[in-house]
Write a protein that holds these residues in place. Structure first.
Motif, PDB file in Angstrom:
ATOM      1  N   ASP A  23       0.860  -1.180   0.000  1.00 34.60           N
ATOM      2  CA  ASP A  23       0.000   0.000   0.000  1.00 34.60           C
ATOM      3  C   ASP A  23       0.899   1.234   0.000  1.00 34.60           C
ATOM      4  OD1 ASP A  23      -1.840   1.977   0.279  1.00 34.60           O
ATOM      5  OD2 ASP A  23      -2.847   1.131   2.037  1.00 34.60           O
ATOM      6  N   ASP A  26       0.697   4.043   2.598  1.00 43.69           N
ATOM      7  CA  ASP A  26       1.309   3.869   3.906  1.00 43.69           C
ATOM      8  C   ASP A  26       2.691   4.495   3.981  1.00 43.69           C
ATOM      9  OD1 ASP A  26      -0.879   2.562   4.846  1.00 43.69           O
ATOM     10  OD2 ASP A  26      -0.100   0.545   4.448  1.00 43.69           O
ATOM     11  N   VAL A  52     -12.431   5.794   3.417  1.00 41.06           N
ATOM     12  CA  VAL A  52     -11.417   5.035   2.680  1.00 41.06           C
ATOM     13  C   VAL A  52     -10.616   4.153   3.627  1.00 41.06           C
ATOM     14  CG1 VAL A  52      -9.309   5.227   1.299  1.00 41.06           C
ATOM     15  CG2 VAL A  52     -11.259   6.722   0.827  1.00 41.06           C
ATOM     16  N   SER A  53     -10.188   4.721   4.751  1.00 39.61           N
ATOM     17  CA  SER A  53      -9.364   3.963   5.691  1.00 39.61           C
ATOM     18  C   SER A  53      -9.419   4.605   7.055  1.00 39.61           C
ATOM     19  CB  SER A  53      -7.898   3.916   5.207  1.00 39.61           C
ATOM     20  OG  SER A  53      -7.320   5.223   5.236  1.00 39.61           O
ATOM     21  N   LYS A  54      -8.949   3.871   8.055  1.00 36.65           N
ATOM     22  CA  LYS A  54      -8.898   4.419   9.412  1.00 36.65           C
ATOM     23  C   LYS A  54      -7.925   5.590   9.476  1.00 36.65           C
ATOM     24  CE  LYS A  54     -10.115   0.137  11.845  1.00 36.65           C
ATOM     25  NZ  LYS A  54      -9.661  -0.861  12.844  1.00 36.65           N
ATOM     26  N   ARG A  55      -6.858   5.507   8.714  1.00 31.55           N
ATOM     27  CA  ARG A  55      -5.876   6.586   8.717  1.00 31.55           C
ATOM     28  C   ARG A  55      -6.488   7.871   8.170  1.00 31.55           C
ATOM     29  NH1 ARG A  55      -0.346   7.058   5.130  1.00 31.55           N
ATOM     30  NH2 ARG A  55       0.631   8.748   6.330  1.00 31.55           N
TER      31      ARG A  55
END
Length: 386
Positions: A23, A26, A52-55
Motif C-alpha cells: 500500500d 502507507d 477510505v481507511s482508518k488513517r
C-alpha cells in the motif's frame, strides 16, 4: 550409522505465506496527505475520504481549509407547521431571513451523521449513492443538519468558506445587485453596488461607436453628466427610493448571515478567516482573525424583530452615474455605489481606508466600476439603527 543418513525434512520444508500487496499510501507522511486534503477542501468530498481507511478518518478532522456548499435551504414552515400563522405578521424581511436560514438539509445531513458522534454502521453513510440521495430528498422524516453540526468534528479549521445555493435578494435577471460586508461583533463596513440594468457588449455596432453611445443614442436614458451630479429625475422617479431599498435589503441579508455564524465561531477558536457567500456571488460576508476574536470577546447585539445582528446607526456615501461604460464595453444603467460605516467610527479612520476597502470590494469587472464611481461626486446620507 543409518540414522545419520536419514534426511532432515524439517530444514527443507517452509510454510507458504501469500505476500500482502504493498500500500503506497502507507509510505506517504501525514503532512503530505493533509496537504492534499486541504487542497480538496469540500466538506462532502472530505467525508467520502473518511470512509477510505482508518488513517484517512483520523487525518480529515485535522484539515485547515474547509468549504461547505449548502445544496438546499428550507423555511421554518417546512419544519414547523405551527409557525404559519405568526409568519404572516412579521413582515417581508423576517420571512426572507427565515426562508434562507430556516435549516439545511441533505446531503449535509448524511455528512453530519458521519462526522458526528459514533453510531451504528448503518448510519455511517456519506450519501454518495444517487438512489440513496433521492430517497433522502423525497422521503419523510429527514433530520436537518446545519453547518455547525457538520463541522463539529473538525478540530483545526483556519480558513472556512460557506456557500449558500443562491442569494437572498430576489432580483430580475438584468438587475445588478452585489454587496460585501465585514463584521466583528457588529458591522465594520459594507459596500453595495447596484444598477437598474446591465447591457453587455454586442457586435452589432461599429468599432468607432461605443456601447454607451449606442444605448444613449437610442433614447434609452440620459447621457452621464460630466460633473457627476445626480439628475433631478433621480429623486422624482423613485430612483433614490429604490437605492435605499437595495441598501437596507443588503444590510439585512448581511446581518442575518452574521447572526447565524455565532455557534461556528464560538466552537472553532482556530479560525483565521471566515467567508459566507452564495453561488450567485450576490453577497459576501467576511471576517478576519481580529474580527472573529472580537465577536468571541464581545457578544453581538441581536435585533428584537428577527434572528439577525442589530445594524448600528450608519454614515453612508453614495456615488451615482446614469450610464457607466466599463473598459470591456459593458454598460451599467443607473450605476450606484454605496459605502457604509457605523457612525461611531472616527472620521480619520474612514478617510484613510475609503480608497482601499471600497475599490477592492468586488471582483472584476465590477471592481473597475467601483473605482470609476468613487471619482464622481459624493453624496452623504445617514441611517438610524435597525
Amino acid at each position: 550409522m543409518m540414522s545419520s543418513l536419514r534426511p532432515d525434512l524439517t530444514t527443507k520444508i517452509y510454510p507458504y505465506t501469500e505476500e500482502e500487496p504493498l500500500d503506497l499510501f502507507d509510505h506517504l507522511p501525514d503532512s503530505l496527505l493533509l496537504l492534499v486534503f486541504n487542497k480538496i477542501g469540500d466538506v462532502k468530498a472530505l467525508g467520502r475520504c473518511c470512509v477510505v481507511s482508518k488513517r484517512f478518518h483520523t487525518l480529515v478532522p485535522q484539515v485547515e481549509n474547509v468549504v461547505v456548499r449548502v445544496d438546499c435551504v428550507i423555511s421554518d414552515d417546512d419544519a414547523t407547521s405551527a409557525s404559519g400563522a405568526s409568519d404572516k405578521s412579521r413582515g417581508p424581511f423576517s420571512s426572507l431571513v427565515r426562508l434562507v436560514f430556516g435549516g439545511i438539509v441533505k446531503p449535509i445531513q448524511a455528512l453530519g451523521n458521519f462526522l458526528g458522534p459514533k453510531r451504528s454502521s448503518s448510519s455511517l453513510s456519506v450519501g454518495n449513492n444517487v438512489d440513496a440521495d433521492d430517497d433522502l430528498e423525497h422521503g419523510g422524516g429527514v433530520t436537518h443538519h446545519s453547518p455547525t453540526q457538520v463541522l463539529k468534528n473538525f478540530e483545526e479549521i483556519r480558513f472556512l468558506k460557506i456557500e449558500l445555493p443562491s442569494g437572498e435578494l430576489g432580483i430580475e435577471d438584468d438587475v445588478l445587485l452585489k454587496w460585501r460586508a465585514d463584521f466583528g461583533s457588529t458591522l465594520d463596513n459594507c459596500v453595495m453596488l447596484g444598477a437598474s440594468s446591465v447591457i453587455h457588449p454586442t457586435q452589432n455596432f461599429t468599432s468607432s461607436e461605443t456601447n454607451c453611445d449606442r444605448v444613449c443614442g437610442a433614447g434609452v436614458g440620459v447621457v452621464t453628466d460630466d460633473n457627476g451630479s445626480i439628475p433631478e429625475s433621480f429623486y422624482t422617479n423613485g430612483g433614490l427610493k429604490l437605492r435605499v431599498v437595495w441598501t437596507i435589503s443588503s444590510l439585512i441579508a448581511a446581518s442575518a448571515r452574521h447572526y447565524l455564524l455565532q455557534p461556528i465561531i464560538a466552537e472553532h477558536k482556530t479560525l483565521d478567516s471566515l467567508v459566507l457567500t452564495d453561488a450567485d456571488r450576490q453577497g459576501v460576508l467576511c471576517m478576519n482573525k481580529e474580527q472573529l476574536e472580537e465577536l468571541r470577546v464581545k457578544p453581538l447585539s441581536a435585533s428584537s424583530a428577527s434572528k439577525r445582528t442589530l445594524v448600528p446607526a450608519l454614515n453612508m456615501k453614495l456615488w451615482y452615474a446614469p450610464f457607466l461604460e466599463l473598459p470591456n464595453g459593458t454598460v451599467l444603467k443607473g450605476a450606484t455605489l454605496v459605502a457604509i460605516r457605523p457612525s461611531e467610527q472616527s472620521t480619520t479612520q474612514k478617510e484613510v481606508s475609503d480608497g482601499s476597502w471600497v475599490s477592492s470590494a468586488f471582483e472584476e469587472p465590477y471592481g473597475t466600476a467601483a473605482r470609476m464611481l468613487v471619482k464622481r461626486r459624493t453624496y452623504c446620507l445617514e441611517m438610524n439603527s435597525f
